[in-house]
Design an enzyme around this catalytic site. Structure first.
Site, PDB file in Angstrom:
ATOM      1  CD  GLN A  71      -2.609  -1.178   2.552  1.00 44.32           C
ATOM      2  OE1 GLN A  71      -3.409  -0.796   2.835  1.00 44.32           O
ATOM      3  NE2 GLN A  71      -2.210  -1.776   3.799  1.00 44.32           N
ATOM      4  CG  ASP A 123       7.705   3.464   0.779  1.00 42.49           C
ATOM      5  OD1 ASP A 123       8.216   2.253   0.415  1.00 42.49           O
ATOM      6  OD2 ASP A 123       7.471   3.952   2.233  1.00 42.49           O
ATOM      7  CG  HIS A 160      -2.943   1.924  -2.065  1.00 44.01           C
ATOM      8  ND1 HIS A 160      -3.357   2.288  -0.313  1.00 44.01           N
ATOM      9  CD2 HIS A 160      -4.143   1.770  -2.504  1.00 44.01           C
ATOM     10  CE1 HIS A 160      -4.313   1.932  -0.352  1.00 44.01           C
ATOM     11  NE2 HIS A 160      -4.754   1.192  -1.029  1.00 44.01           N
ATOM     12  CB  CYS A 187       0.267  14.874 -24.862  1.00 43.42           C
ATOM     13  SG  CYS A 187       0.126  15.586 -22.978  1.00 43.42           S
TER      14      CYS A 187
HETATM   15  P1  NAD Z   1      -1.018   3.664   8.801  1.00 44.96           P
HETATM   16  O1  NAD Z   1       0.011   4.322   9.007  1.00 44.96           O
HETATM   17  O2  NAD Z   1      -2.638   3.470   8.890  1.00 44.96           O
HETATM   18  O3  NAD Z   1      -0.762   1.807   9.884  1.00 44.96           O
HETATM   19  C1  NAD Z   1       0.032   1.626  10.053  1.00 44.96           C
HETATM   20  C2  NAD Z   1       0.517   0.046  11.110  1.00 44.96           C
HETATM   21  O4  NAD Z   1       2.248   0.152  11.005  1.00 44.96           O
HETATM   22  C3  NAD Z   1      -0.330   0.712  12.385  1.00 44.96           C
HETATM   23  O5  NAD Z   1      -0.729  -0.481  12.267  1.00 44.96           O
HETATM   24  C4  NAD Z   1       1.509   0.456  13.365  1.00 44.96           C
HETATM   25  O6  NAD Z   1       0.686  -0.552  14.296  1.00 44.96           O
HETATM   26  C5  NAD Z   1       2.060  -0.562  12.573  1.00 44.96           C
HETATM   27  N1  NAD Z   1       3.083   0.030  12.491  1.00 44.96           N
HETATM   28  C6  NAD Z   1       3.937   1.360  12.997  1.00 44.96           C
HETATM   29  N2  NAD Z   1       5.513   1.426  13.173  1.00 44.96           N
HETATM   30  C7  NAD Z   1       5.496  -0.418  13.178  1.00 44.96           C
HETATM   31  C8  NAD Z   1       6.747  -1.055  13.109  1.00 44.96           C
HETATM   32  N3  NAD Z   1       8.237  -0.060  13.037  1.00 44.96           N
HETATM   33  N4  NAD Z   1       7.125  -2.235  12.525  1.00 44.96           N
HETATM   34  C9  NAD Z   1       5.857  -2.067  12.614  1.00 44.96           C
HETATM   35  N5  NAD Z   1       4.736  -2.296  12.511  1.00 44.96           N
HETATM   36  C10 NAD Z   1       4.908  -0.766  12.461  1.00 44.96           C
HETATM   37  O7  NAD Z   1      -0.859   2.283   7.541  1.00 44.96           O
HETATM   38  P2  NAD Z   1      -1.542   1.750   6.323  1.00 44.96           P
HETATM   39  O8  NAD Z   1      -2.676   0.446   7.269  1.00 44.96           O
HETATM   40  O9  NAD Z   1      -0.755   1.381   5.104  1.00 44.96           O
HETATM   41  O10 NAD Z   1      -2.404   2.862   5.521  1.00 44.96           O
HETATM   42  C11 NAD Z   1      -2.303   3.975   5.449  1.00 44.96           C
HETATM   43  C12 NAD Z   1      -1.954   4.357   3.468  1.00 44.96           C
HETATM   44  O11 NAD Z   1      -1.311   5.867   3.947  1.00 44.96           O
HETATM   45  C13 NAD Z   1      -1.538   3.632   2.789  1.00 44.96           C
HETATM   46  O12 NAD Z   1      -2.639   3.524   1.203  1.00 44.96           O
HETATM   47  C14 NAD Z   1      -0.556   4.026   2.400  1.00 44.96           C
HETATM   48  O13 NAD Z   1      -0.895   4.528   0.805  1.00 44.96           O
HETATM   49  C15 NAD Z   1      -0.158   5.714   2.642  1.00 44.96           C
HETATM   50  N6  NAD Z   1       1.057   5.531   3.250  1.00 44.96           N
HETATM   51  C16 NAD Z   1       1.895   5.527   2.266  1.00 44.96           C
HETATM   52  C17 NAD Z   1       3.217   5.692   3.525  1.00 44.96           C
HETATM   53  C18 NAD Z   1       4.845   4.962   2.489  1.00 44.96           C
HETATM   54  O14 NAD Z   1       4.186   5.483   1.947  1.00 44.96           O
HETATM   55  N7  NAD Z   1       5.435   4.700   3.666  1.00 44.96           N
HETATM   56  C19 NAD Z   1       3.087   6.243   4.659  1.00 44.96           C
HETATM   57  C20 NAD Z   1       1.966   6.694   4.700  1.00 44.96           C
HETATM   58  C21 NAD Z   1       1.143   6.557   4.690  1.00 44.96           C
HETATM   59 ZN    ZN Z   2       0.362  13.736 -21.661  1.00 40.30          ZN
END
Ligand code: NAD
Ligand code: ZN
Length: 278
Positions: free
Chosen positions: A131, A134, A149, A179
């Site tokens: 999801q 990065d 995503h 384009c």
């Molecule tokens: P979320 O922030 O809702 O949940 C993160 C989860 O990771 C939590 O349950 C937390 O307890 C757990 N967590 C935190 N630190 C941890 C660690 N060190 N080790 C293991 N677990 C840990 O994130 P989500 O469920 O991915 O949903 C977020 C949405 O936001 C996604 O759709 C995503 O696209 C986007 N997003 C992406 C990034 C990225 O690309 N790095 C960052 C923030 C949000």
């Molecule tokens: Zn274009």
């Protein structure tokens, strides 16, 4: 100037479609949870790994909802919806421009590296569904990877529907390399109300999976959060590796709580050990 019609190319209809098809799960847990131990892993061939923001937390990338309920100081409704982009494109572009620039300052952590090793060494089927927007999985070396995503390093031209590798800011309205139209490029990120990428491929892989592993995701964002139900329904073992129990924690055969940087390398060792022993 953007208007609602700019948000989706007429041919693509990516916006606002029904979420993931509903799966009715009956009989779940009737025979009790199955711990995902090396003994139960010996029949595993096909694996799906779902990752979320938590796997990148130890690299210094903020998770979605911090303790303040915000993503990097912003309300989700202000930076993660097509409506927000129509309302204030400059703010949304700046938000993703900052996230994209930050990629240069962070690097994959042991959890990303362990999954890349799994990808290299696992002899069976594997799909890593992230999801995350990065690029830390691919920088760690993962190849069997799907960004459901979207990606910070991709830009989408709303004039010609082209998608391009992108490392520069978008906020200054660059011209499309295909384009030539300026000011119509948006981040190639799936916002709330839009359909994730690769759902057919993801669904097929989950239906085939013997083992479904969820890492660092809160289980709050659908349809990703619903994949564990499909996996259970189709008979896969299900394992969660997370800092705290996720919202769907009860749906997993086993939850291991802790930091991804420790739990994931240990589990990958177990998994590859069981594959080598078979
Ligand atoms: P979320 O922030 O809702 O949940 C993160 C989860 O990771 C939590 O349950 C937390 O307890 C757990 N967590 C935190 N630190 C941890 C660690 N060190 N080790 C293991 N677990 C840990 O994130 P989500 O469920 O991915 O949903 C977020 C949405 O936001 C996604 O759709 C995503 O696209 C986007 N997003 C992406 C990034 C990225 O690309 N790095 C960052 C923030 C949000
Ligand atoms: Zn274009």
């Amino acid at each position: 100037m953007l208007d609602a019609g700019d948000l989706v190319h007429p041919d693509r209809r990516r916006l606002v479609a029904p979420l993931f098809r509903t799966v009715t799960v009956t009989g779940l847990f009737l025979d009790g949870p199955h711990p995902v131990s090396p003994a139960t892993m010996k029949d595993v061939n096909s694996i799906v790994v779902l990752t979320g923001a938590g796997i990148s937390a130890e690299s210094g990338v903020a998770t979605f909802r911090g303790p303040d309920g915000l993503w990097e100081g912003h309300r989700v409704e202000d930076v993660c919806t097509p409506e927000a982009f129509v309302r204030n494109a400059a703010l949304v572009q700046r938000f993703y421009d900052e996230r994209r620039a930050r990629l240069a300052e962070v690097k994959p952590n042991p959890a990303h590296l362990a999954l890349a090793r799994l990808d290299r060494e696992w002899p069976g089927q594997l799909l890593i569904v992230t999801q995350n927007v990065d690029d830390l999985h691919e920088r760690a070396g993962a190849r069997r990877l799907l960004h459901m995503h979207g990606e910070l390093t991709s830009a989408w031209c709303l004039a010609c529907d082209g998608r391009f590798r992108w490392h520069q800011p978008l906020g200054d309205g660059p011209a499309c390399p295909e384009c030539g139209v300026a000011g119509k490029m948006r981040p190639d990120i799936v916002w709330f109300g839009e359909i994730p990428y690769g759902m057919a491929e993801i669904e097929a892989a989950v239906e085939e999976a013997d083992l479904f592993i969820s890492i660092g995701t809160s289980g709050a964002v659908y349809p990703a959060a619903g994949l564990v139900r499909l996996a259970r329904h189709m008979g896969a073992r299900t394992l969660e590796l997370n800092l705290d129990p996720s919202e769907g924690s009860h749906l997993f055969d086993e939850s291991r709580l802790g930091r991804a940087g420790e739990l994931v390398p240990a589990f990958v060792d177990e998994l590859l050990g069981s594959a080598n022993a078979a």
